[in-house]
Design an enzyme around this catalytic site. Structure first.
Site, PDB file in Angstrom:
ATOM      1  N   GLU B 133       0.832  -1.222   0.000  1.00  0.00           N
ATOM      2  CA  GLU B 133       0.000   0.000   0.000  1.00  0.00           C
ATOM      3  C   GLU B 133       0.857   1.260   0.000  1.00  0.00           C
ATOM      4  O   GLU B 133       0.491   2.267  -0.628  1.00  0.00           O
ATOM      5  CB  GLU B 133      -0.926  -0.026   1.221  1.00  0.00           C
ATOM      6  CG  GLU B 133      -1.906   1.114   1.329  1.00  0.00           C
ATOM      7  CD  GLU B 133      -2.927   1.123   0.194  1.00  0.00           C
ATOM      8  OE1 GLU B 133      -2.770   1.976  -0.697  1.00  0.00           O
ATOM      9  OE2 GLU B 133      -3.858   0.299   0.186  1.00  0.00           O
ATOM     10  N   GLY B 138       1.497   7.344  -0.724  1.00  0.00           N
ATOM     11  CA  GLY B 138       1.793   7.434   0.717  1.00  0.00           C
ATOM     12  C   GLY B 138       0.716   6.907   1.625  1.00  0.00           C
ATOM     13  O   GLY B 138       0.397   5.720   1.617  1.00  0.00           O
ATOM     14  N   LYS B 209       4.221   4.208 -10.416  1.00  0.00           N
ATOM     15  CA  LYS B 209       2.921   4.134  -9.743  1.00  0.00           C
ATOM     16  C   LYS B 209       1.788   3.867 -10.733  1.00  0.00           C
ATOM     17  O   LYS B 209       0.843   3.141 -10.431  1.00  0.00           O
ATOM     18  CB  LYS B 209       2.687   5.416  -8.953  1.00  0.00           C
ATOM     19  CG  LYS B 209       3.664   5.526  -7.761  1.00  0.00           C
ATOM     20  CD  LYS B 209       3.764   6.928  -7.199  1.00  0.00           C
ATOM     21  CE  LYS B 209       4.716   6.989  -6.008  1.00  0.00           C
ATOM     22  NZ  LYS B 209       4.972   8.369  -5.569  1.00  0.00           N
TER      23      LYS B 209
END
Lengths: 443, 443
Positions: B133, B138, B209
């Site tokens: 995660e 973040g 990401k």
């Protein structure tokens, strides 16, 4: 109601076929392969319990699935989806399911806010699973993030717009200056408020959600009786106007906050600065703001109601529970290859584009540029000439340093856009193409 | 490094003690009881592998936990937290842990974006769990909601501001008109950008990401090589100004979108209408927008970087994995009673208040009202007299119909506020108290 024969099949019994239930039935029937692939084992809807099989529904449920014997269905299913609502019948069917160790997925906030701890205790005894993401804020994943993603943190405050009806009414009052009664009537006309709007406008619905949010956030069992509750019926047009004049907007918030001595749970109309992230949540949308010691401020935003959005939350619970009980691995298959989905090159992207260029400052230039775009199947959404007073063809400045032109296109293929730009660069009247940027307008 | 002796204890080995790692170590040591209660079994940090035990850290790790033998630690722990970063060492340690069936929690986006499918395959073989995660956005719970909450839906598009450095730079350029180089220098000075900012400003971090988000959203394995990537180094002050003039803001977005023929993954500066929910995400904050067929539009917002926020995501993975592997139930103990936290009555609430009243239109009235508030320890944040040009004591209208006064208080106890209002109502100069509403200003 055909019984499941293969012990390998994970069976679902659905109680209720209202607007959420009908959508869940539809997904389980029409997307059976997808859902089974996501779980990792075959999933089958074995029955839908309804009061009257003849009632017309949002989606026509196959006749062989319909039953009026909810108890028999509960006794056969591996997982029971309860979408009847209400306390008595729903409560005893959920007890019955959990009592025999079947998993339960429900969206029944009223039941959870009054008997949640008791039902959870039954589940703990039999090792059954009880999930209810759909009970708070419709499609927005909020309970699972609180329970799992924030399980290593300390939540100090949860503050949410969790009732779309009241948010719509307050929003109408704020934007049109309407009185409460008129905004309510409008909401009823549009189907955003029920004929008897008490549960929404008096804050009871939000209070049930505050109890559930507080329970999960603070790891202590609260019920709706622990929630201070004040609705929006006494909010006047004058209040909204005065708040606006001072830079505030009035929202009905469900708040759960931790203090050294205990927790305070409250639902009431609240003034929020217009700069607050919750202030811009409009109409029937919901949003939940969470503050945790380490994570800081988080916000979760999305559709808070409606059959289709809410069915997404129900299906998410169903798939993740089934996966854990019957899938190949206890965890989600994080990187799976469910479908063949190749990565496409950027040339196949389709989006809108912004082009900034310097053109010769003379007659016919814009027409020439527009022709190039049209030739490449790129249409213009808007055009701007910063040095001009109009976009009717020519710029108004009369020096020969050139004129600036900015174009935003409609959706176009990246490949066509590339060709367009290459052609523009070769055009005598185009002095330079300064910037080409992509534009995303769809929310 | 003391070995775990009790087989009942769930052991954690931490690799790396940078700003996220030090905070994770601190939570595991200082909050050991809380974390163990959340898991449902004792949890123990058995070692922290570092290159140099003497390096000063954000939190002083007890000497007996420090080790330079990462492999020995990996071989002993039930769960390995990898926060070293980089490809080689981190990759082989994760392989080693998964290979022996230990769970792994990591925030290593670069590794996952290039070798994710391979590591997941090792995990599948040994039945190990791999969670990450913290690798995207973040503190924001985004991967778990995509994998679980939306597991019964079809995601069509994910669009995120996932790099705080570039968002800070673009935000500075937008608000101050600064050039890219100046905004970057400022970001470096404030610690928002690294000395070598390449990975951020060229979009590589966001591209990793995008690959992870696309993989989870579309259930197909993508790597960073599948992502079209364009950074922000060529965005000029003129671009930002021209975009602003047309109602747009420029953001670096990571986009994953599904098309009939495949998926398009792209990272590039993007014009967004200022009304778009992502447009108002400022500074170092992150936000991810998700569109799914049934759920519709969802947005997740919060802090995208920083040791403490990111440690919350790591700890959330750690607790939920440990709970599933060793806790009393496969699911989260949804309604537990971890602590005695009584629900407090509303009289003990503390918040700000808005009071709207009608007062006699004569000299000294404001002083009298202010005195009542002060007597009850309620201080005034702001006061407004709509019929007046000033708030220096008296209203300017000179009819005797009374004057309106609106007060926003500082934080006060509900009980004190109630007493204040009761006293005001009994005051001769107060004709009526029209509204008392609560105000929440803290975000």
């Amino acid at each position: 109601m055909p019984a499941a024969t293969d012990a390998n099949v994970f069976t679902i019994g659905l109680l209720g076929a209202g607007n959420v239930g009908a959508q869940v039935a539809r997904t389980l029937v029409e997307e059976r392969e997808l859902i089974s692939a996501r779980v990792g084992t075959p999933v089958k809807l074995i029955g839908v319990a309804v009061r009257d099989p003849e009632t017309p529904r949002d989606w026509k449920i196959p006749g062989e699935l319909l039953t009026t014997d909810a108890e028999a269905l509960v006794d056969q299913a591996d997982l029971v989806v309860e979408l009847i609502g209400g306390m008595e019948t729903a409560g005893s069917l959920i007890e019955r399911a959990l009592g025999r160790g079947a998993a339960v997925v429900t969206g029944n906030k009223a039941l959870l806010a009054s008997r949640g701890a008791e039902l959870q205790a039954i589940a703990a005894e039999t090792g059954a699973v009880l999930r209810y993401e759909a009970a708070v804020a419709g499609a927005i994943p909020i309970l699972r993030p609180i329970e799992e993603s924030l399980s290593g943190d300390r939540i100090t405050k949860v503050m949410g717009i969790v009732n779309g009806t009241t948010n719509y009414i307050l929003d109408q009052m704020d934007t049109t200056g309407a009185a409460f009664a008129d905004a309510l009537a409008e909401a009823q006309k549009l189907g955003y408020a029920e004929a008897d709007p008490t549960a929404d406008v008096e804050g009871h619905d939000a209070a049930a959600k505050a109890a559930i949010l507080g329970t999960l956030a603070f790891h202590a069992p609260f019920t709706i009786d622990d929630v201070y509750c004040q609705g929006i019926t006494e909010v006047t047009a004058e209040d909204i106007e005065a708040a606006a004049a001072s830079g505030y907007v009035i929202k009905l918030l469900a708040i759960a906050e931790k203090r050294a001595e205990g927790a305070i749970l409250r639902v009431h109309p609240t003034l929020l600065p217009r700069t607050h992230p919750l202030a811009s949540v409009r109409g029937a949308f919901n949003a939940v703001f969470v503050v945790a010691e380490n994570a800081g401020e988080l916000m979760f935003y999305g559709q808070g109601a409606g059959g289709t959005p809410t069915s997404s939350a129900v299906m998410g619970d169903l798939v993740s529970v089934a996966r854990r009980l019957r899938g190949p691995s206890a965890e989600a298959p994080a990187i799976s290859s469910e479908v063949e989905l190749p990565a496409l090159p950027i040339e196949q992207a389709e989006t809108q584009y912004y082009i900034d260029m310097e053109v010769a400052d003379r007659e016919g230039v814009i027409a020439e540029v527009a022709r190039v775009l049209a030739d490449h199947h790129v249409s213009i959404e808007s055009m701007r000439q910063p040095g001009s007073v109009s976009v009717d063809g020519e710029v108004d400045t009369d020096n020969d340093a050139g004129a600036q032109v900015q174009i935003v296109t409609h959706r176009a293929r990246e490949r066509d856009l590339d060709d367009t730009v290459a052609t523009l660069k070769g055009l005598g009247v185009v002095k330079s193409v300064n910037s080409v940027l992509r534009v995303e307008v769809e929310q």
